[in-house]
Scaffold this motif. Structure first.
Motif, PDB file in Angstrom:
ATOM      1  N   ASN A 139      -0.846  -4.149 -12.071  1.00  0.00           N
ATOM      2  CA  ASN A 139      -2.192  -4.441 -11.282  1.00  0.00           C
ATOM      3  C   ASN A 139      -2.747  -5.647 -11.661  1.00  0.00           C
ATOM      4  O   ASN A 139      -3.176  -6.397 -10.612  1.00  0.00           O
ATOM      5  CB  ASN A 139      -3.296  -3.276 -11.623  1.00  0.00           C
ATOM      6  N   ASP A 140      -2.601  -6.322 -12.803  1.00  0.00           N
ATOM      7  CA  ASP A 140      -3.182  -7.555 -13.415  1.00  0.00           C
ATOM      8  C   ASP A 140      -2.291  -8.740 -12.925  1.00  0.00           C
ATOM      9  O   ASP A 140      -2.446  -9.728 -13.136  1.00  0.00           O
ATOM     10  CB  ASP A 140      -3.529  -7.463 -14.880  1.00  0.00           C
ATOM     11  N   ARG A 141      -1.037  -8.396 -12.579  1.00  0.00           N
ATOM     12  CA  ARG A 141      -0.069  -9.581 -12.438  1.00  0.00           C
ATOM     13  C   ARG A 141      -0.389 -10.125 -11.005  1.00  0.00           C
ATOM     14  O   ARG A 141      -0.851  -9.708 -10.103  1.00  0.00           O
ATOM     15  CB  ARG A 141       1.367  -8.878 -12.185  1.00  0.00           C
ATOM     16  N   LYS A 142       0.358 -11.345 -10.820  1.00  0.00           N
ATOM     17  CA  LYS A 142       0.343 -12.049  -9.690  1.00  0.00           C
ATOM     18  C   LYS A 142       1.141 -11.288  -8.674  1.00  0.00           C
ATOM     19  O   LYS A 142       2.047 -10.605  -9.016  1.00  0.00           O
ATOM     20  CB  LYS A 142       0.873 -13.486  -9.787  1.00  0.00           C
ATOM     21  N   HIS A 143       0.697 -11.277  -7.316  1.00  0.00           N
ATOM     22  CA  HIS A 143       1.280 -10.677  -6.353  1.00  0.00           C
ATOM     23  C   HIS A 143       1.721 -11.499  -5.110  1.00  0.00           C
ATOM     24  O   HIS A 143       0.998 -12.256  -5.054  1.00  0.00           O
ATOM     25  CB  HIS A 143       0.559  -9.554  -5.870  1.00  0.00           C
ATOM     26  N   ASP A 144       2.822 -11.352  -4.397  1.00  0.00           N
ATOM     27  CA  ASP A 144       3.183 -11.836  -3.190  1.00  0.00           C
ATOM     28  C   ASP A 144       2.165 -11.875  -2.185  1.00  0.00           C
ATOM     29  O   ASP A 144       1.079 -10.870  -2.351  1.00  0.00           O
ATOM     30  CB  ASP A 144       4.621 -11.554  -2.580  1.00  0.00           C
ATOM     31  N   ASN A 145       1.931 -12.463  -1.135  1.00  0.00           N
ATOM     32  CA  ASN A 145       0.992 -12.566  -0.083  1.00  0.00           C
ATOM     33  C   ASN A 145       0.755 -11.271   0.522  1.00  0.00           C
ATOM     34  O   ASN A 145      -0.417 -10.643   0.947  1.00  0.00           O
ATOM     35  CB  ASN A 145       1.295 -13.329   1.210  1.00  0.00           C
ATOM     36  N   TYR A 146       1.854 -10.186   0.716  1.00  0.00           N
ATOM     37  CA  TYR A 146       1.691  -8.932   1.261  1.00  0.00           C
ATOM     38  C   TYR A 146       1.257  -7.932   0.131  1.00  0.00           C
ATOM     39  O   TYR A 146       1.042  -6.828   0.767  1.00  0.00           O
ATOM     40  CB  TYR A 146       2.721  -8.572   2.043  1.00  0.00           C
ATOM     41  N   GLN A 147       1.298  -8.302  -1.123  1.00  0.00           N
ATOM     42  CA  GLN A 147       1.154  -7.233  -2.089  1.00  0.00           C
ATOM     43  C   GLN A 147       2.054  -6.255  -2.121  1.00  0.00           C
ATOM     44  O   GLN A 147       1.634  -4.876  -2.125  1.00  0.00           O
ATOM     45  CB  GLN A 147      -0.272  -6.939  -2.137  1.00  0.00           C
ATOM     46  N   THR A 148       3.362  -6.417  -2.063  1.00  0.00           N
ATOM     47  CA  THR A 148       4.472  -5.664  -1.385  1.00  0.00           C
ATOM     48  C   THR A 148       4.552  -4.483  -2.313  1.00  0.00           C
ATOM     49  O   THR A 148       4.540  -3.234  -1.923  1.00  0.00           O
ATOM     50  CB  THR A 148       5.812  -6.224  -1.192  1.00  0.00           C
ATOM     51  N   LEU A 149       4.387  -4.775  -3.528  1.00  0.00           N
ATOM     52  CA  LEU A 149       4.696  -3.726  -4.750  1.00  0.00           C
ATOM     53  C   LEU A 149       3.537  -2.843  -4.573  1.00  0.00           C
ATOM     54  O   LEU A 149       3.572  -1.572  -4.833  1.00  0.00           O
ATOM     55  CB  LEU A 149       4.835  -4.300  -6.011  1.00  0.00           C
ATOM     56  N   LEU A 150       2.203  -3.217  -4.540  1.00  0.00           N
ATOM     57  CA  LEU A 150       0.901  -2.469  -4.470  1.00  0.00           C
ATOM     58  C   LEU A 150       1.187  -1.483  -3.412  1.00  0.00           C
ATOM     59  O   LEU A 150       0.870  -0.261  -3.312  1.00  0.00           O
ATOM     60  CB  LEU A 150      -0.329  -3.122  -4.435  1.00  0.00           C
ATOM     61  N   LEU A 151       1.599  -2.190  -2.168  1.00  0.00           N
ATOM     62  CA  LEU A 151       1.751  -1.372  -0.862  1.00  0.00           C
ATOM     63  C   LEU A 151       2.631  -0.146  -1.089  1.00  0.00           C
ATOM     64  O   LEU A 151       2.460   1.090  -0.909  1.00  0.00           O
ATOM     65  CB  LEU A 151       2.369  -2.175   0.416  1.00  0.00           C
ATOM     66  N   ALA A 152       3.849  -0.406  -1.756  1.00  0.00           N
ATOM     67  CA  ALA A 152       4.872   0.679  -1.859  1.00  0.00           C
ATOM     68  C   ALA A 152       4.026   1.666  -2.704  1.00  0.00           C
ATOM     69  O   ALA A 152       4.337   2.863  -2.518  1.00  0.00           O
ATOM     70  CB  ALA A 152       6.031  -0.073  -2.629  1.00  0.00           C
ATOM     71  N   VAL A 153       3.412   1.375  -3.882  1.00  0.00           N
ATOM     72  CA  VAL A 153       2.841   2.326  -4.780  1.00  0.00           C
ATOM     73  C   VAL A 153       2.062   3.173  -3.898  1.00  0.00           C
ATOM     74  O   VAL A 153       1.898   4.320  -4.193  1.00  0.00           O
ATOM     75  CB  VAL A 153       2.432   1.584  -6.076  1.00  0.00           C
ATOM     76  N   SER A 154       0.946   2.540  -3.389  1.00  0.00           N
ATOM     77  CA  SER A 154       0.159   3.458  -2.745  1.00  0.00           C
ATOM     78  C   SER A 154       0.515   4.294  -1.412  1.00  0.00           C
ATOM     79  O   SER A 154      -0.035   5.348  -1.229  1.00  0.00           O
ATOM     80  CB  SER A 154      -1.166   2.277  -2.265  1.00  0.00           C
ATOM     81  N   LEU A 155       1.515   3.717  -0.756  1.00  0.00           N
ATOM     82  CA  LEU A 155       2.317   4.346   0.185  1.00  0.00           C
ATOM     83  C   LEU A 155       2.853   5.614  -0.499  1.00  0.00           C
ATOM     84  O   LEU A 155       3.114   6.850   0.114  1.00  0.00           O
ATOM     85  CB  LEU A 155       3.135   3.822   0.928  1.00  0.00           C
ATOM     86  N   TYR A 156       3.478   5.462  -1.599  1.00  0.00           N
ATOM     87  CA  TYR A 156       3.988   6.420  -2.550  1.00  0.00           C
ATOM     88  C   TYR A 156       3.080   7.671  -2.775  1.00  0.00           C
ATOM     89  O   TYR A 156       3.502   8.912  -2.643  1.00  0.00           O
ATOM     90  CB  TYR A 156       4.968   5.908  -3.735  1.00  0.00           C
ATOM     91  N   LYS A 157       1.942   7.107  -3.134  1.00  0.00           N
ATOM     92  CA  LYS A 157       0.814   8.084  -3.561  1.00  0.00           C
ATOM     93  C   LYS A 157       0.647   9.007  -2.555  1.00  0.00           C
ATOM     94  O   LYS A 157       0.546  10.121  -2.407  1.00  0.00           O
ATOM     95  CB  LYS A 157      -0.298   7.399  -4.175  1.00  0.00           C
ATOM     96  N   GLN A 158       0.282   8.176  -1.477  1.00  0.00           N
ATOM     97  CA  GLN A 158      -0.043   9.084  -0.094  1.00  0.00           C
ATOM     98  C   GLN A 158       1.021  10.249   0.127  1.00  0.00           C
ATOM     99  O   GLN A 158       0.963  11.096   0.583  1.00  0.00           O
ATOM    100  CB  GLN A 158      -0.018   7.978   0.883  1.00  0.00           C
ATOM    101  N   TYR A 159       2.325   9.687   0.070  1.00  0.00           N
ATOM    102  CA  TYR A 159       3.296  10.493   0.375  1.00  0.00           C
ATOM    103  C   TYR A 159       3.582  11.934  -0.469  1.00  0.00           C
ATOM    104  O   TYR A 159       3.482  13.103  -0.094  1.00  0.00           O
ATOM    105  CB  TYR A 159       4.703  10.049   0.027  1.00  0.00           C
ATOM    106  N   LYS A 160       2.927  11.514  -1.740  1.00  0.00           N
ATOM    107  CA  LYS A 160       2.879  12.773  -2.840  1.00  0.00           C
ATOM    108  C   LYS A 160       1.839  13.565  -2.297  1.00  0.00           C
ATOM    109  O   LYS A 160       2.044  14.798  -2.342  1.00  0.00           O
ATOM    110  CB  LYS A 160       2.845  12.217  -4.013  1.00  0.00           C
ATOM    111  N   THR A 161       0.686  13.073  -1.866  1.00  0.00           N
ATOM    112  CA  THR A 161      -0.425  13.863  -1.437  1.00  0.00           C
ATOM    113  C   THR A 161       0.180  14.786  -0.370  1.00  0.00           C
ATOM    114  O   THR A 161      -0.043  16.143  -0.363  1.00  0.00           O
ATOM    115  CB  THR A 161      -1.653  13.117  -1.357  1.00  0.00           C
TER     116      THR A 161
END
Ligand SMILES: Nc1ncnc2c1ncn2[C@@H]1O[C@H](COP(=O)(O)OP(=O)(O)OP(=O)(O)O)[C@@H](O)[C@H]1O
Length: 785
Positions: A213-235
């Motif tokens: 979370n605290d690291r630098k991210h690319d413009n689309y915050q791709t990794l954060l997108l992946a993790v939040s979509l994954y959490k949604q999938y789990k729910t």
């Protein structure tokens, strides 16, 4: 052997020892090192055809006999496909029958099979209720993925907007609508599908992801997108009471967290042998090393043997497998002096071995060259050098008096032929002549034609279809048999559209199927069907669409008409005819239709049919009718036509590799034109590369910049990995041949392989880079026509 068996003064155990000695003597020196394994960890890295499967089966039999293994103490062998598991099991069983000992001292399983066994043995400890949950086979178009995406979009409006904005600014309403449709129906499903599998197999927990979370991210915050979509999938999965295949492995690991259960398993498992270890993932590693540990002495070395060939890793760009874990395991074993190398292989003729060795060296040199051009920071450069995706290996001929019959077969002609036909039809002509000549001389030879894509298989099969009748030579088109598994899914897609014709995604998916069946012409459906109503029932106010669009519309309308006019029990058979299935496929459609109507027991409505069909697909309950369900890929007097991917682990006397063109074998990742508003890359690949890098960090002592670098750099990395895998694929294909490897790159070929009809326009084609390199290296073997 008979002499001592008949000698009554010899005891049974002496007879057994003698038989084991013979088994051991029949292994090569390198193979014996595996057979001498007693405990601890060992890694075997072997060249293609070195006898990995052969020596693994022999070693298993020796260990079972020497250690009196039985149902309470078993050797566990893990492989990656059910067919490989069955092949190894059969070999071990045969040895045990010959040794006259019981056959319950071992089990061969795929990883999922093993996980399922653990869960089933401890139902009260499992949070997964396998009887009440539905096991789903995840696909990009699965409803669960659609729901997860919709929920993610609702919950993350700002992040979603930043993706819609893309890098190409265009605020027009039509463009915004188009982007929404592409993101929702194309980019997100593929993205979600690939990151879900990647995260699940990465061995990373959601806690691991928090640290980014605290690291630098690319413009689309791709990794954060992946993790939040994954959490949604789990729910969504949890609320629907669904589980997927990888959940089973997670659950098996969770169950083994209980010390008592772990003890039961660890005491039962004598050791774990992992075959095809180059295809392992951290999750798999976790499960098998838990099983291979000593319960009473957890700090002791695991009893784990991994056997593989890093140069044959060809699954890492479409599964979460990554050869890097096997390489690291090999490094660790090297330090402990338990790394075994098998370099001798008796499979192929010397010319083929020379071609394979040259290709591998060339691939490695090329990759290093490209990598050096990409120089990042010094430390990254060092890491990358350590992780070159090609292992230095050279296939060596076997010694004289080798136990393998006809090892390194010799022939009066060269074992390698490099052809440059005028065009693809000329390639076919040459292949036909060669096959007829080979089988005229000796009907016992096995032959394969290996290609990059199923569309090429189909083209070849069409052009050899007179063989069975005219020359009594069998043709086995493997891709065609496997396409049958697509039948229920295709039918479901069309039924969904018939049920809800105004759903944009149902309409689009149906058009894609009609396109796949070559019934309509490929086009940018996002533009054409933006408004399904207009597309299906255009009014005179709208301009007349193109002929190809009218054709597509007519197909869709005939589907809707059938819904109104045909009795529901006839719908599936009708779809089989619309899709122009052939005889064997139609038989499968009929079987599918019977299965569904049996289940429905009288109340047949379109909605009911859809529900039952969905269940059948999710539970993988339907087995198609095929010519031969055992799929015998290697048979005398048969030409097997299949993809290079499928050929792994197999071999034939004669192997043909036609159509070796750069456009199809470059390893470039294709980006659809419609998704370019995001940038010139694939968002799914970016996320996969980042997740992998993060997962590698667990094994490295420093942060891996790849997960937080700018997209451009990550993309370069993704492309390199894909290229490396494509090169390894060609290496696998080359090393399948025993007597002759016949390669060709025609000067002219089609721009697009699907549905090649007579007189299709052919354009100039460049050979793939490895083909050109081989031509330069072996000019005396090149035949220009
Ligand atoms: N010691 C041996 N005695 C007799 N035959 C052998 C021996 N070792 C290997 N072979 C034969 O060599 C061929 C290749 O062996 P195998 O398929 O086990 O190789 P592999 O290393 O698993 O190949 P690949 O890497 O392509 O999967 C097989 O036909 C096998 O029976």
């Amino acid at each position: 052997m008979k002499d001592y068996i008949q000698d009554s003064s010899i005891t049974n155990s002496q007879i057994l020892e003698k038989k084991l000695d013979i088994l051991l003597t029949n292994l090569r020196y390198e193979q014996k090192q595996l057979a001498h394994w007693k405990s601890g960890k060992m890694s075997v890295t072997a060249v293609p055809g070195a006898g990995k499967s052969h020596s693994l089966a022999t070693t298993a039999a020796i260990l079972i006999a020497r250690n009196n293994l039985n149902i309470n103490k078993q050797l566990v062998i893990v492989t990656y496909t059910r067919s490989a598991a069955m092949a190894i099991e059969a070999k071990i069983k045969q040895h045990l029958i010959d040794l006259d000992i019981s056959q319950d001292g071992f089990m061969v399983n795929t990883l999922h099979g093993l996980a399922l066994q653990i869960i089933n043995n401890h139902p009260n400890f499992s949070k997964l209720n396998l009887t009440n949950s539905t096991l789903i086979n995840l696909t990009p178009n699965h409803k669960i993925i659609e729901n997860s995406i919709d929920k993610w979009i609702d919950n993350n409006p700002l992040h979603y907007q930043s993706l819609l904005k893309g890098v190409v600014i265009n605020e027009s309403r039509t463009e915004q609508l188009r982007r929404k449709s592409i993101l929702r129906n194309e980019i997100f499903p593929r993205f979600a599908y690939s990151i879900i599998r990647e995260i699940k197999s990465s061995g990373l927990t959601l806690k691991d992801f928090e640290k980014i979370n605290d690291r630098k991210h690319d413009n689309y915050q791709t990794l954060l997108l992946a993790v939040s979509l994954y959490k949604q999938y789990k729910t969504v999965m949890k609320s629907s009471n669904f589980i997927d295949y990888d959940d089973m492995i997670h659950e098996a690991i969770n169950i083994l967290d209980d010390s008592d259960i772990r003890q039961v398993w660890q005491q039962k498992v004598f050791a774990v042998f992992e075959d095809e270890a180059q295809d392992s993932s951290p999750l798999q590693e976790k499960l098998i090393s838990t099983l291979a540990s000593d319960h009473n002495n957890p700090t002791f070395e695991v009893n784990l043997v991994k056997v593989g060939d890093p140069n044959q890793a060809i699954n890492s760009t479409f599964t979460a497998a990554d050869p890097i874990y096997f390489n690291w395991f090999c490094e660790a074993c090297k330090k402990d002096k338990t790394l075994v190398k098998m370099n001798q292989a008796g499979r192929s003729n010397i010319d083929i071995i020379n071609a394979a060795n040259f290709s591998l060296k060339w691939m490695r040199d090329e990759w290093i060259k490209k990598q050096t051009n990409l120089k990042n920071s010094f430390s990254e450069q060092q890491t990358l050098e350590k992780n070159i995706p090609f292992h230095v290996q050279e296939i060596k001929l076997v010694d004289k008096n080798d136990p393998q019959v006809n090892a390194n077969p010799q022939s009066s002609n060269p074992g390698l032929e490099i052809h440059i036909p005028q065009d693809i039809y000329h390639s076919i002509k040459l292949i036909r002549q060669k096959i007829i000549t080979i089988l005229r001389k000796n009907r016992n030879q096995s032959i394969a034609i290996l290609v990059r894509e199923n569309t090429q298989s189909h083209f070849l099969a069409q052009n050899l279809k007179d063989f069975p009748e005219k020359y009594k030579i069998s043709i086995y088109e493997v891709g065609k048999q496997n396409q049958f598994s697509q039948i229920p899914k295709d039918i479901l897609t069309l039924l969904k559209f018939m049920d809800r014709p105004h759903s944009l995604s149902y309409l689009k998916n149906s058009l894609k199927i009609l396109e796949k069946q070559n019934l309509i012409i490929k086009q940018d459906w996002n533009k054409i069907i933006m408004n399904p109503e207009d597309f299906l029932y255009s009014t005179s106010l709208l301009s007349e669409p193109e002929k190809s669009v009218i054709q597509a519309r007519n197909y869709c309308r005939s589907l809707l008409k059938a819904k109104l006019e045909l009795p529901s029990y006839y719908l599936i058979a009708f779809l089989g005819t619309i899709l122009k299935y052939e005889s064997m496929e139609l038989a499968s459609v009929q079987k599918l239709s019977d299965t569904i109507y049996d289940e429905l027991n009288g109340t047949i409505t379109l909605k009911n049919i859809i529900d039952v069909l969905k269940k059948i697909i999710d539970l993988e309950q339907f087995e198609e009718i095929t010519e031969d369900n055992e799929q015998p890929y290697v048979r005398p007097n048969q030409v097997t036509i299949m993809t290079m991917h499928k050929s792994k682990g197999l071999d034939w006397n004669y192997v043909f590799l036609p159509f070796l063109h750069e456009d199809i074998l470059s390893g470039e990742i294709k980006i659809s034109a419609t998704s370019k508003f995001l940038g010139n890359f694939s968002l799914a690949e970016i996320a996969r590369t980042q997740i992998r890098a993060l997962s590698h960090e667990k094994y490295l002592s420093y942060e891996n910049n790849i997960c937080t670098n700018e997209i451009k750099q990550v993309w370069e990395q993704s492309k390199l990995l894909k290229k490396a895998e494509e090169y390894r694929l060609i290496y696998v294909a080359i090393t399948r041949a025993k007597n002759l490897l016949w390669m060709s790159a025609a000067q002219k070929g089609p721009s697009y392989w699907r549905n090649i009809k007579e007189k299709v326009f052919l354009q100039n084609k460049a050979p793939c880079l490895i083909f050109s390199a081989l031509m330069n290296k072996f000019p005396h073997l090149v035949v220009r026509h």
